[in-house]
Design a protein around this motif. Structure first.
Motif, PDB file in Angstrom:
ATOM      1  N   GLU A  52      16.161  -2.696 -12.928  1.00  0.00           N
ATOM      2  CA  GLU A  52      14.706  -2.502 -12.933  1.00  0.00           C
ATOM      3  C   GLU A  52      14.241  -1.801 -14.198  1.00  0.00           C
ATOM      4  O   GLU A  52      13.186  -2.113 -14.738  1.00  0.00           O
ATOM      5  N   GLY A  53      15.040  -0.838 -14.664  1.00  0.00           N
ATOM      6  CA  GLY A  53      14.687  -0.148 -15.901  1.00  0.00           C
ATOM      7  C   GLY A  53      14.680  -1.099 -17.088  1.00  0.00           C
ATOM      8  O   GLY A  53      13.794  -1.034 -17.952  1.00  0.00           O
ATOM      9  N   LEU A  54      15.661  -1.989 -17.135  1.00  0.00           N
ATOM     10  CA  LEU A  54      15.704  -2.981 -18.204  1.00  0.00           C
ATOM     11  C   LEU A  54      14.537  -3.954 -18.067  1.00  0.00           C
ATOM     12  O   LEU A  54      13.922  -4.349 -19.063  1.00  0.00           O
ATOM     13  N   TYR A  55      14.182  -4.312 -16.837  1.00  0.00           N
ATOM     14  CA  TYR A  55      13.046  -5.215 -16.611  1.00  0.00           C
ATOM     15  C   TYR A  55      11.746  -4.580 -17.102  1.00  0.00           C
ATOM     16  O   TYR A  55      10.945  -5.222 -17.779  1.00  0.00           O
ATOM     17  N   ARG A  56      11.540  -3.308 -16.770  1.00  0.00           N
ATOM     18  CA  ARG A  56      10.340  -2.611 -17.242  1.00  0.00           C
ATOM     19  C   ARG A  56      10.324  -2.543 -18.773  1.00  0.00           C
ATOM     20  O   ARG A  56       9.279  -2.720 -19.400  1.00  0.00           O
ATOM     21  N   ALA A  57      11.487  -2.299 -19.373  1.00  0.00           N
ATOM     22  CA  ALA A  57      11.571  -2.283 -20.838  1.00  0.00           C
ATOM     23  C   ALA A  57      11.234  -3.665 -21.403  1.00  0.00           C
ATOM     24  O   ALA A  57      10.563  -3.773 -22.440  1.00  0.00           O
ATOM     25  N   ALA A  58      11.678  -4.717 -20.735  1.00  0.00           N
ATOM     26  CA  ALA A  58      11.378  -6.084 -21.172  1.00  0.00           C
ATOM     27  C   ALA A  58       9.876  -6.363 -21.071  1.00  0.00           C
ATOM     28  O   ALA A  58       9.289  -6.985 -21.973  1.00  0.00           O
ATOM     29  N   LEU A  59       9.241  -5.911 -20.000  1.00  0.00           N
ATOM     30  CA  LEU A  59       7.789  -6.078 -19.864  1.00  0.00           C
ATOM     31  C   LEU A  59       7.042  -5.323 -20.958  1.00  0.00           C
ATOM     32  O   LEU A  59       6.068  -5.829 -21.521  1.00  0.00           O
ATOM     33  N   GLU A  60       7.482  -4.116 -21.248  1.00  0.00           N
ATOM     34  CA  GLU A  60       6.861  -3.337 -22.325  1.00  0.00           C
ATOM     35  C   GLU A  60       7.024  -4.047 -23.661  1.00  0.00           C
ATOM     36  O   GLU A  60       6.103  -4.090 -24.470  1.00  0.00           O
ATOM     37  N   HIS A  61       8.204  -4.599 -23.887  1.00  0.00           N
ATOM     38  CA  HIS A  61       8.461  -5.336 -25.127  1.00  0.00           C
ATOM     39  C   HIS A  61       7.535  -6.551 -25.212  1.00  0.00           C
ATOM     40  O   HIS A  61       6.964  -6.829 -26.269  1.00  0.00           O
ATOM     41  N   TYR A  62       7.369  -7.247 -24.112  1.00  0.00           N
ATOM     42  CA  TYR A  62       6.462  -8.395 -24.056  1.00  0.00           C
ATOM     43  C   TYR A  62       5.043  -7.942 -24.401  1.00  0.00           C
ATOM     44  O   TYR A  62       4.345  -8.575 -25.191  1.00  0.00           O
ATOM     45  N   ARG A  63       4.628  -6.819 -23.810  1.00  0.00           N
ATOM     46  CA  ARG A  63       3.272  -6.298 -24.040  1.00  0.00           C
ATOM     47  C   ARG A  63       3.050  -5.953 -25.506  1.00  0.00           C
ATOM     48  O   ARG A  63       2.008  -6.264 -26.075  1.00  0.00           O
ATOM     49  N   THR A  64       4.030  -5.326 -26.133  1.00  0.00           N
ATOM     50  CA  THR A  64       3.839  -4.861 -27.510  1.00  0.00           C
ATOM     51  C   THR A  64       4.102  -5.939 -28.556  1.00  0.00           C
ATOM     52  O   THR A  64       3.771  -5.738 -29.723  1.00  0.00           O
ATOM     53  N   THR A  65       4.674  -7.056 -28.148  1.00  0.00           N
ATOM     54  CA  THR A  65       4.946  -8.123 -29.117  1.00  0.00           C
ATOM     55  C   THR A  65       4.064  -9.334 -28.842  1.00  0.00           C
ATOM     56  O   THR A  65       3.026  -9.498 -29.472  1.00  0.00           O
ATOM     57  N   LEU A  66       4.438 -10.151 -27.898  1.00  0.00           N
ATOM     58  CA  LEU A  66       3.746 -11.423 -27.671  1.00  0.00           C
ATOM     59  C   LEU A  66       2.306 -11.242 -27.191  1.00  0.00           C
ATOM     60  O   LEU A  66       1.396 -11.916 -27.687  1.00  0.00           O
ATOM     61  N   ALA A  67       2.086 -10.361 -26.237  1.00  0.00           N
ATOM     62  CA  ALA A  67       0.726 -10.143 -25.739  1.00  0.00           C
ATOM     63  C   ALA A  67      -0.142  -9.536 -26.839  1.00  0.00           C
ATOM     64  O   ALA A  67      -1.301  -9.922 -27.016  1.00  0.00           O
ATOM     65  N   ALA A  68       0.415  -8.600 -27.602  1.00  0.00           N
ATOM     66  CA  ALA A  68      -0.328  -7.984 -28.701  1.00  0.00           C
ATOM     67  C   ALA A  68      -0.645  -9.009 -29.788  1.00  0.00           C
ATOM     68  O   ALA A  68      -1.736  -8.984 -30.369  1.00  0.00           O
ATOM     69  N   ASP A  69       0.282  -9.919 -30.059  1.00  0.00           N
ATOM     70  CA  ASP A  69       0.043 -10.965 -31.055  1.00  0.00           C
ATOM     71  C   ASP A  69      -1.121 -11.872 -30.644  1.00  0.00           C
ATOM     72  O   ASP A  69      -1.938 -12.266 -31.479  1.00  0.00           O
TER      73      ASP A  69
END
Length: 192
Positions: A52-69
């Motif tokens: 779950e911790g890795l999943y949350r980190a993956a969601l954060e990464h998605y938010r700061t990269t692809l969603a931000a783009d």
């Protein structure tokens, strides 16, 4: 003496993000993750706590990269209608890849909200950021006379985010760009 981490955690999170995105949380095992990341189970737990911790980190990464783009491309668009069209079409193309992977945030909302309330916060933050960025772009467009002011920009932005969420769910069901692209024009009609 503690051992130093022997892998690039940012690269690991990015690879995990793609695995979760294609397979989903439930269908991705810890074994799948360790194989994909090329690390041992102990290293995964030491770095992220648990799956779950890795999943949350993956969601954060998605938010700061692809969603931000996607938001940056919206804010950099020449005219509002073209910028919104480009953002929506770009999300369709991304969502239909790999046989219809959709959007990691929307997938998380559909799959994980009941089990993990922290996912709700991350997904809500992404949606709020999208709505707020769209509302500002639409507010400026109304001031410039590019679009009509039939709806409040904030409400219209909320509609577009809701439409996009539905479109991204549809991209999982019907991963065909040609089928989904015409729907964007219908949504753009709301801009006046």
């Amino acid at each position: 003496m503690a051992r130093t981490r022997e892998f690039d955690t940012e690269a690991a999170v990015s690879r995990a993000m793609n695995l979760f995105w294609v397979r989903g949380y439930e269908a991705t095992s810890v074994r799948d993750l360790t194989q994909e990341l090329g690390i041992g189970q102990g290293s995964l737990y030491a770095a992220f706590g648990d799956k779950e911790g890795l999943y949350r980190a993956a969601l954060e990464h998605y938010r700061t990269t692809l969603a931000a783009d996607a938001l940056r491309s919206l804010e950099e668009g020449a005219d509002t209608r073209s910028a919104v069209r480009g953002m929506l079409l770009g999300r369709i193309r991304l969502g239909t890849q790999d046989g219809g992977r959709g959007c990691l945030a929307v997938n998380a909302a559909c799959e994980r909200l009941p089990q993990d309330p922290s996912v709700r916060r991350v997904v809500r933050d992404m949606q709020d950021a999208s709505r707020d960025a769209l509302a500002e772009v639409l507010r400026v467009a109304v001031e410039r006379g590019e679009i009509t002011a039939r709806q409040d920009p904030y409400t219209l932005a909320g509609f577009l985010v809701t439409f996009l969420n539905g479109l991204l769910v549809s991209s999982k069901i019907t991963p065909d760009v040609r089928t989904l692209e015409p729907l964007v024009e219908v949504a753009l009609a709301a801009l006046g």
